[in-house]
Design a protein around this motif. Structure first.
Motif, PDB file in Angstrom:
ATOM      1  N   ARG A 157       0.848  -1.193   0.000  1.00 33.16           N
ATOM      2  CA  ARG A 157       0.000   0.000   0.000  1.00 33.16           C
ATOM      3  C   ARG A 157       0.875   1.230   0.000  1.00 33.16           C
ATOM      4  NH1 ARG A 157      -1.948  -0.651   4.527  1.00 33.16           N
ATOM      5  NH2 ARG A 157      -0.859   0.928   5.748  1.00 33.16           N
ATOM      6  N   GLY A 158       0.622   2.123  -0.961  1.00 35.72           N
ATOM      7  CA  GLY A 158       1.392   3.354  -1.000  1.00 35.72           C
ATOM      8  C   GLY A 158       2.017   3.621  -2.351  1.00 35.72           C
ATOM      9  N   PHE A 160       7.415   7.083   5.240  1.00 37.65           N
ATOM     10  CA  PHE A 160       7.613   6.585   6.598  1.00 37.65           C
ATOM     11  C   PHE A 160       6.355   6.595   7.454  1.00 37.65           C
ATOM     12  CE2 PHE A 160      11.922   8.401   5.574  1.00 37.65           C
ATOM     13  CZ  PHE A 160      12.498   7.166   5.325  1.00 37.65           C
ATOM     14  N   HIS A 161       5.208   6.907   6.877  1.00 43.45           N
ATOM     15  CA  HIS A 161       3.963   6.918   7.642  1.00 43.45           C
ATOM     16  C   HIS A 161       3.218   5.615   7.376  1.00 43.45           C
ATOM     17  CE1 HIS A 161       0.295   8.230   9.558  1.00 43.45           C
ATOM     18  NE2 HIS A 161       0.841   9.397   9.862  1.00 43.45           N
ATOM     19  N   THR A 162       2.901   4.870   8.430  1.00 46.46           N
ATOM     20  CA  THR A 162       2.293   3.553   8.271  1.00 46.46           C
ATOM     21  C   THR A 162       0.899   3.620   7.658  1.00 46.46           C
ATOM     22  OG1 THR A 162       1.518   3.692  10.566  1.00 46.46           O
ATOM     23  CG2 THR A 162       3.609   2.555  10.174  1.00 46.46           C
ATOM     24  N   SER A 171       3.044   0.813   3.274  1.00 42.54           N
ATOM     25  CA  SER A 171       3.245  -0.436   4.006  1.00 42.54           C
ATOM     26  C   SER A 171       3.771  -1.505   3.062  1.00 42.54           C
ATOM     27  CB  SER A 171       1.933  -0.906   4.649  1.00 42.54           C
ATOM     28  OG  SER A 171       2.095  -2.173   5.256  1.00 42.54           O
ATOM     29  N   LEU A 172       4.804  -2.201   3.517  1.00 33.65           N
ATOM     30  CA  LEU A 172       5.316  -3.357   2.781  1.00 33.65           C
ATOM     31  C   LEU A 172       4.557  -4.635   3.122  1.00 33.65           C
ATOM     32  CD1 LEU A 172       9.137  -2.690   3.254  1.00 33.65           C
ATOM     33  CD2 LEU A 172       7.856  -2.435   1.123  1.00 33.65           C
ATOM     34  N   SER A 173       3.757  -4.598   4.167  1.00 31.85           N
ATOM     35  CA  SER A 173       3.036  -5.743   4.732  1.00 31.85           C
ATOM     36  C   SER A 173       4.024  -6.691   5.408  1.00 31.85           C
ATOM     37  CB  SER A 173       2.214  -6.481   3.674  1.00 31.85           C
ATOM     38  OG  SER A 173       3.031  -7.263   2.834  1.00 31.85           O
ATOM     39  N   GLU A 174       3.498  -7.578   6.222  1.00 31.46           N
ATOM     40  CA  GLU A 174       4.357  -8.530   6.923  1.00 31.46           C
ATOM     41  C   GLU A 174       5.063  -9.459   5.933  1.00 31.46           C
ATOM     42  OE1 GLU A 174       2.216 -10.640   9.884  1.00 31.46           O
ATOM     43  OE2 GLU A 174       1.662  -8.849  11.031  1.00 31.46           O
ATOM     44  N   GLY A 175       4.337  -9.863   4.885  1.00 34.13           N
ATOM     45  CA  GLY A 175       4.944 -10.737   3.890  1.00 34.13           C
ATOM     46  C   GLY A 175       6.061 -10.064   3.123  1.00 34.13           C
ATOM     47  N   GLY A 176       5.851  -8.798   2.750  1.00 31.06           N
ATOM     48  CA  GLY A 176       6.888  -8.072   2.030  1.00 31.06           C
ATOM     49  C   GLY A 176       8.118  -7.854   2.878  1.00 31.06           C
ATOM     50  N   ARG A 177       7.933  -7.498   4.153  1.00 38.43           N
ATOM     51  CA  ARG A 177       9.075  -7.316   5.052  1.00 38.43           C
ATOM     52  C   ARG A 177       9.827  -8.626   5.242  1.00 38.43           C
ATOM     53  NH1 ARG A 177      12.840  -4.448   5.878  1.00 38.43           N
ATOM     54  NH2 ARG A 177      11.460  -2.626   5.997  1.00 38.43           N
ATOM     55  N   MET A 178       9.103  -9.736   5.354  1.00 37.27           N
ATOM     56  CA  MET A 178       9.742 -11.039   5.523  1.00 37.27           C
ATOM     57  C   MET A 178      10.580 -11.397   4.304  1.00 37.27           C
ATOM     58  SD  MET A 178       7.985 -14.771   6.092  1.00 37.27           S
ATOM     59  CE  MET A 178       7.302 -14.700   4.419  1.00 37.27           C
ATOM     60  N   THR A 236       7.286  -0.171   7.093  1.00 38.59           N
ATOM     61  CA  THR A 236       7.603   0.898   6.152  1.00 38.59           C
ATOM     62  C   THR A 236       9.028   0.740   5.632  1.00 38.59           C
ATOM     63  OG1 THR A 236       8.281   2.318   7.988  1.00 38.59           O
ATOM     64  CG2 THR A 236       6.004   2.505   7.225  1.00 38.59           C
ATOM     65  N   LEU A 237       9.324   1.459   4.558  1.00 46.09           N
ATOM     66  CA  LEU A 237      10.656   1.400   3.966  1.00 46.09           C
ATOM     67  C   LEU A 237      11.656   2.120   4.864  1.00 46.09           C
ATOM     68  CD1 LEU A 237      11.778   0.245   1.264  1.00 46.09           C
ATOM     69  CD2 LEU A 237      11.732   2.595   0.409  1.00 46.09           C
ATOM     70  N   GLN A 238      12.821   1.509   5.047  1.00 39.95           N
ATOM     71  CA  GLN A 238      13.859   2.051   5.913  1.00 39.95           C
ATOM     72  C   GLN A 238      15.098   2.412   5.084  1.00 39.95           C
ATOM     73  OE1 GLN A 238      13.285   2.519   9.424  1.00 39.95           O
ATOM     74  NE2 GLN A 238      11.265   2.176   8.514  1.00 39.95           N
ATOM     75  N   PRO A 239      15.970   3.305   5.609  1.00 38.59           N
ATOM     76  CA  PRO A 239      17.184   3.667   4.870  1.00 38.59           C
ATOM     77  C   PRO A 239      18.052   2.456   4.533  1.00 38.59           C
ATOM     78  CG  PRO A 239      16.801   5.237   6.645  1.00 38.59           C
ATOM     79  CD  PRO A 239      15.786   4.157   6.807  1.00 38.59           C
TER      80      PRO A 239
END
Length: 244
Positions: free
Chosen positions: A61-62, A174-176, A180-187, A201-204
């Motif tokens: 999302r985003g 950086f605003h949730t 959002s990358l979602s839990e699956g995307g972050r994993m 969210t996306l991090q540096p």
């Protein structure tokens, strides 16, 4: 005791034939195959059929975010339809210093060539040395095509008086609620790049590992992703469709 009813959500009525009644109309919800949120490396064709590569940060999302090269081999950071931002400026705005770049990337030559896209600026302002300078320059770049962005930056409580660039990053990336990358995307990102972040969210550090991966792809094109492969897709369930 007195009973009270509180609205929690609007749920469409489902008939015996598995149709959902939405606004008085029977509708059928079909599962879809969509791309999984993650970091992908794709081939891009430039002028004269010249091949280039880009890294795409695909979110659940985003906004869509990319790092790509132009015909002059300069690296740019792109967010939706906003103006292209020199990658060096964006890295500085994210708080990434020269020391971090030297420790993370195998080569920083391409970053030094990133300059402010408009003429008439002083040379020292093209490559900011501090985060505040980069945020100010970022705000100026965005204001060239988005005059209302300055007005927007004063409407958010915590961002009152902050530069346009700081407000842009905090609201778009950086605003949730907006990204959002979602839990699956972050994993998937953690597993691919050996990270241990738990933030949606996306991090540096995500931008850094994505950039290093782009440099690796340019050295070995066989490492590029097949974004249409089934391992890079997931089923969009009925609950996802109803939620949206």
């Amino acid at each position: 005791l007195r009973d009270r009813y509180y609205p929690l959500a609007h749920l469409p009525l489902m008939t015996d034939d598995a149709h959902f009644v939405v606004n008085g109309i029977r509708r059928v919800v079909v599962n879809q195959m969509i791309r999984c949120p993650s970091i992908y490396y794709k081939v891009k064709l430039l002028k004269k059929n010249r091949r280039s590569y880009l890294v795409s940060f695909l979110s659940d999302r985003g906004v869509w975010i990319r790092i790509e090269r132009d015909n002059d081999d300069k690296l740019w950071f792109r967010i939706n339809n906003f103006p292209m931002i020199p990658l060096f400026v964006m890295l500085r705005a994210l708080g990434i210093t020269d020391t971090i770049l030297a420790q993370t990337l195998t080569s920083t030559t391409s970053l030094q060539d990133s300059k402010y896209p408009k003429k008439g600026q002083n040379d020292e302002n093209r490559n900011p040395q501090t985060r505040d300078e980069a945020l100010l320059l970022l705000g100026n770049i965005l204001a060239l095509s988005r005059p209302r962005l300055e007005k927007m930056s004063s409407t958010v409580g915590p961002g009152q008086g902050a530069p346009r660039g700081r407000h842009f990053l905090s609201s778009k990336v950086f605003h949730t609620n907006n990204y959002s990358l979602s839990e699956g995307g972050r994993m998937r990102i953690n597993r691919r790049f050996n990270l241990c972040s738990g933030v949606a969210t996306l991090q540096p550090e995500d931008v850094l590992v994505g950039l290093q991966g782009l440099l690796d792809i340019e050295a070995n094109p066989l490492l590029a992703d097949d974004i249409d492969h089934l391992e890079n897709r997931r089923v969009r369930t009925i609950s996802d469709l109803l939620r949206n």
